[in-house]
Structure formats: C-alpha cells, structure tokens
Write a protein that holds these residues in place. Sequence first.
Motif, PDB file in Angstrom:
ATOM      1  N   LEU A 121       0.837  -1.266  -0.189  1.00 28.16           N
ATOM      2  CA  LEU A 121      -0.067   0.022  -0.071  1.00 28.16           C
ATOM      3  C   LEU A 121       0.585   1.211  -0.035  1.00 28.16           C
ATOM      4  O   LEU A 121       0.409   2.407  -0.427  1.00 28.16           O
ATOM      5  CB  LEU A 121      -1.078   0.055   1.066  1.00 28.16           C
ATOM      6  N   TYR A 174       1.371   1.532  -3.535  1.00 30.74           N
ATOM      7  CA  TYR A 174       0.014   2.096  -4.320  1.00 30.74           C
ATOM      8  C   TYR A 174       0.252   3.576  -4.150  1.00 30.74           C
ATOM      9  O   TYR A 174      -0.340   4.173  -4.848  1.00 30.74           O
ATOM     10  CB  TYR A 174      -0.725   1.282  -3.758  1.00 30.74           C
ATOM     11  N   LEU A 187      -4.748   4.031   3.983  1.00 28.53           N
ATOM     12  CA  LEU A 187      -5.063   3.013   3.497  1.00 28.53           C
ATOM     13  C   LEU A 187      -4.678   1.623   4.105  1.00 28.53           C
ATOM     14  O   LEU A 187      -5.650   0.636   4.151  1.00 28.53           O
ATOM     15  CB  LEU A 187      -4.220   2.535   1.928  1.00 28.53           C
ATOM     16  N   ALA A 188      -3.509   1.408   4.790  1.00 28.87           N
ATOM     17  CA  ALA A 188      -3.137   0.512   5.632  1.00 28.87           C
ATOM     18  C   ALA A 188      -4.062   0.159   6.734  1.00 28.87           C
ATOM     19  O   ALA A 188      -4.736  -1.040   6.866  1.00 28.87           O
ATOM     20  CB  ALA A 188      -1.753   0.633   6.118  1.00 28.87           C
ATOM     21  N   ALA A 209     -10.465   2.735  -1.286  1.00 28.33           N
ATOM     22  CA  ALA A 209      -9.291   3.030  -1.836  1.00 28.33           C
ATOM     23  C   ALA A 209      -9.719   4.007  -3.098  1.00 28.33           C
ATOM     24  O   ALA A 209      -8.784   4.980  -3.360  1.00 28.33           O
ATOM     25  CB  ALA A 209      -8.737   1.709  -2.689  1.00 28.33           C
ATOM     26  N   ALA A 259      -0.646   6.422   2.704  1.00 27.71           N
ATOM     27  CA  ALA A 259      -0.415   5.068   2.683  1.00 27.71           C
ATOM     28  C   ALA A 259      -0.686   4.467   4.301  1.00 27.71           C
ATOM     29  O   ALA A 259      -1.044   3.401   4.320  1.00 27.71           O
ATOM     30  CB  ALA A 259       1.353   4.968   2.608  1.00 27.71           C
TER      31      ALA A 259
END
Length: 216
Positions: free
Chosen positions: A105, A108, A209-210, A178, A206
């Motif tokens: 992530l 990403y 998202l995690a 996301a 980051a």
Amino acid sequence: MEGTHKRRYVSDLRREHAEATRLRIAEAARALMIERGFAATTMGDVAAAAGVAVQTLYAACPGGKPGLVKLVYDVTLAGDGRQVPQSGRPPVQAIIEEPDPVRKLGLYAAMAVAILGRIGPVHRVLRAAAAAGGAGVGDLLDETERQRRTGSRRLAGHLAEVGALRAGLTADRAADEAYVLTSIEVYERFVDVCGWSVAAYEEWLARTLAGALLTP
C-alpha cells in the motif's frame, strides 16, 4: 531470418516514432490548454506548437478535439507516450510482487500521488470545460472515473487473494475506500486547500489505506 530482423527493426522504429509524436502532441496540447483553457485551444494551434501537420494531428487523435483531450489525459496519466495499459507498467508490477501488505500500500500510495501530481492541472482544465459544456469532456471524465474504480477493484482483489484484507471487509468495500481516498478531490483538499506537502499527503495516504484495509 535477416528479413525478419529487418522487419522487426523497422516496426520498432515506427512504434518509437509514433510514441514520440503522441508525446509531442500531448505536451503541446496540455501546455496550451493549461494556459488558454479548453475552448480557446484549437487543433491548428496544437499542430503548430507540436510541429506536426494538421492531418497528422487528426490521425493521432481520432474524433477531433475530444480525441485530443483523451490523448492529453492518457499521456499525462502514464507519464509517457507509450500505449501500455497502466496494469502492465512497472509500478503496478512492483505492487503485485511486494510480499508485505503494508509496503504494497505504500507503493500504491506513491504511484497514486505521482499520477495525481501529473494529472491535477489537466483535470482542473477539464472540469472547467465540462461545466461550460465542452464537447465530449464530461464523457471523458466519467470514463476516467470508471477506470479508477477498475484499478481500485484490482487492488482490493489482489489484497483479498493474498489474504491481507482485514476481517469482515469485502473486496468491493475495500475497492470503494481505496477509490475515494485516492481521488483528485481529496488530494486537492489536502495539498491545495490545507497546504500539506505532497510528501505529507503520500505518508497520510499510505497510513490511512493500511489502517482501513489491512488486518492489524
């Protein structure tokens, strides 16, 4: 065999030339649209700025100006003139190959922020053009959002496949989260309105998202 190598060489040269032409056209059109706006940028102006014939411009942008806008968006999104889908590019492959979900992530988020930074000025021009009734612009923006949702679904599906999604979170719900967190609107609120640095937004993205998607 020699003939095969020669044909491949000629084919490679043609592809490279076509990619260079696409990139030159897209860069010229992007600069003009950001400076003048969508409506005031003509196909003739773009051809002159890119150093190509008007016929070449129309061949590279089927459909006229809506096709030109799509080319600008696609090249800006990718960062180059190659006609390679986002899913086949090295940043996506790196995400897939990374074994640690948190680092996945992080990669990403880095990819998303790089894309948002490139696409932001173009997106603002297109939003203004769509609001003013620019031909085909609203449809293009709708299509880009569908593509973003597809990318978010691929991420969520991949996390589900490797068993990284937190308990009770479906792949569809993960994809929605996301998709929203990586939107241009969220990026602009943090960076343009709140004054965050791009690095600070990337770190927040980051981490968020995690926290939202992964098993603790």
